[in-house]
Design a protein around this motif. Structure first.
Motif, PDB file in Angstrom:
ATOM      1  N   ALA A  91      47.007  -1.027 -21.707  1.00 49.45           N
ATOM      2  CA  ALA A  91      47.225   0.381 -21.391  1.00 49.45           C
ATOM      3  C   ALA A  91      46.047   0.954 -20.607  1.00 49.45           C
ATOM      4  N   VAL A  92      44.833   0.590 -21.003  1.00 50.96           N
ATOM      5  CA  VAL A  92      43.647   1.064 -20.280  1.00 50.96           C
ATOM      6  C   VAL A  92      43.604   0.471 -18.874  1.00 50.96           C
ATOM      7  N   LEU A  93      43.877  -0.816 -18.761  1.00 50.44           N
ATOM      8  CA  LEU A  93      43.903  -1.444 -17.430  1.00 50.44           C
ATOM      9  C   LEU A  93      44.971  -0.826 -16.541  1.00 50.44           C
ATOM     10  N   SER A  94      46.136  -0.575 -17.109  1.00 52.65           N
ATOM     11  CA  SER A  94      47.212   0.077 -16.365  1.00 52.65           C
ATOM     12  C   SER A  94      46.802   1.476 -15.921  1.00 52.65           C
ATOM     13  N   GLY A  95      46.110   2.198 -16.805  1.00 51.18           N
ATOM     14  CA  GLY A  95      45.632   3.527 -16.450  1.00 51.18           C
ATOM     15  C   GLY A  95      44.607   3.499 -15.336  1.00 51.18           C
ATOM     16  N   ILE A  97      44.372   1.226 -12.980  1.00 56.79           N
ATOM     17  CA  ILE A  97      45.108   0.927 -11.742  1.00 56.79           C
ATOM     18  C   ILE A  97      45.837   2.169 -11.254  1.00 56.79           C
ATOM     19  N   GLY A  98      46.467   2.888 -12.181  1.00 53.70           N
ATOM     20  CA  GLY A  98      47.169   4.116 -11.809  1.00 53.70           C
ATOM     21  C   GLY A  98      46.232   5.171 -11.259  1.00 53.70           C
ATOM     22  N   LEU A  99      45.063   5.320 -11.857  1.00 55.25           N
ATOM     23  CA  LEU A  99      44.090   6.291 -11.341  1.00 55.25           C
ATOM     24  C   LEU A  99      43.616   5.907  -9.944  1.00 55.25           C
ATOM     25  N   ALA A 100      43.400   4.623  -9.735  1.00 56.58           N
ATOM     26  CA  ALA A 100      42.946   4.170  -8.423  1.00 56.58           C
ATOM     27  C   ALA A 100      44.029   4.372  -7.365  1.00 56.58           C
ATOM     28  N   ALA A 101      45.285   4.198  -7.760  1.00 58.60           N
ATOM     29  CA  ALA A 101      46.379   4.292  -6.796  1.00 58.60           C
ATOM     30  C   ALA A 101      46.853   5.724  -6.568  1.00 58.60           C
ATOM     31  N   ALA A 102      46.925   6.516  -7.620  1.00 59.56           N
ATOM     32  CA  ALA A 102      47.555   7.831  -7.488  1.00 59.56           C
ATOM     33  C   ALA A 102      46.651   8.988  -7.896  1.00 59.56           C
ATOM     34  N   ALA A 103      45.611   8.736  -8.655  1.00 55.72           N
ATOM     35  CA  ALA A 103      44.694   9.775  -9.144  1.00 55.72           C
ATOM     36  C   ALA A 103      45.433  10.891  -9.875  1.00 55.72           C
ATOM     37  N   ALA A 104      46.481  10.547 -10.615  1.00 58.03           N
ATOM     38  CA  ALA A 104      47.239  11.533 -11.385  1.00 58.03           C
ATOM     39  C   ALA A 104      46.580  11.711 -12.745  1.00 58.03           C
ATOM     40  N   ALA A 108      44.823   9.453 -16.891  1.00 53.26           N
ATOM     41  CA  ALA A 108      43.626   9.684 -17.691  1.00 53.26           C
ATOM     42  C   ALA A 108      43.998  10.032 -19.129  1.00 53.26           C
ATOM     43  N   VAL A 109      45.057  10.808 -19.307  1.00 51.16           N
ATOM     44  CA  VAL A 109      45.513  11.159 -20.655  1.00 51.16           C
ATOM     45  C   VAL A 109      45.980   9.906 -21.392  1.00 51.16           C
ATOM     46  N   GLY A 110      46.736   9.061 -20.721  1.00 49.05           N
ATOM     47  CA  GLY A 110      47.196   7.809 -21.322  1.00 49.05           C
ATOM     48  C   GLY A 110      46.042   6.894 -21.687  1.00 49.05           C
ATOM     49  N   MET A 111      45.029   6.840 -20.820  1.00 50.19           N
ATOM     50  CA  MET A 111      43.860   6.019 -21.108  1.00 50.19           C
ATOM     51  C   MET A 111      43.082   6.574 -22.299  1.00 50.19           C
ATOM     52  N   ALA A 112      42.961   7.888 -22.378  1.00 51.84           N
ATOM     53  CA  ALA A 112      42.245   8.500 -23.501  1.00 51.84           C
ATOM     54  C   ALA A 112      42.964   8.203 -24.818  1.00 51.84           C
ATOM     55  N   LEU A 113      44.289   8.291 -24.804  1.00 51.67           N
ATOM     56  CA  LEU A 113      45.066   7.977 -26.009  1.00 51.67           C
ATOM     57  C   LEU A 113      44.876   6.515 -26.393  1.00 51.67           C
TER      58      LEU A 113
END
Length: 131
Positions: A91-95, A97-104, A108-113
């Protein structure tokens, strides 16, 4: 019982289990939403990325695994802790990648959880799963 193992579930593990239920709900909802969107687009003759359906099924499967782990955490099975920690690493790795690609901000909320859940199942909380 192993010396130093708490008799009652520690508060940080309780919060981590609650976070696991929340994460399971949102993963299941996301998987269902993606699957329904794919089916809706196919019904209307629109083109759909071939990875969307497998990603939806993976999200639903992860939701079921997390819900199972959250339900069985009070039984103190060691595999529950290990399974949750592996899922949270992904989940952290996915987050990331998502932050790097979309910066949504949702990434960050998913990574914090995920980090909060992993922290609850680690360290002192990990002793709960020692028998």
């Amino acid at each position: 019982m192993v010396t130093g193992v708490p008799a009652r579930m520690p508060v940080n593990v309780k919060f981590a289990v609650a976070g696991g239920w929340i994460q399971a709900f949102f993963n299941g909802f996301a998987g269902y939403f993606i699957l329904s969107e794919v089916n809706d687009r196919l019904d209307h003759g629109q083109d759909v990325d071939g990875l969307m359906r497998p990603l939806a099924y993976i999200s639903i499967a992860v939701a079921l695994v997390l819900a199972t782990c959250a339900a069985l955490a009070p039984k103190r099975y060691g595999w529950v802790r290990n399974t949750v920690l592996v899922i949270e690493v992904f989940a952290v790795l996915s987050g990331l990648i998502g932050l790097a690609a979309a910066a949504a901000p949702s990434y960050a909320v998913g990574m914090a959880l995920a980090l909060g859940i992993a922290a609850g199942f680690s360290g002192e909380g990990g002793k709960w799963f020692e028998r």
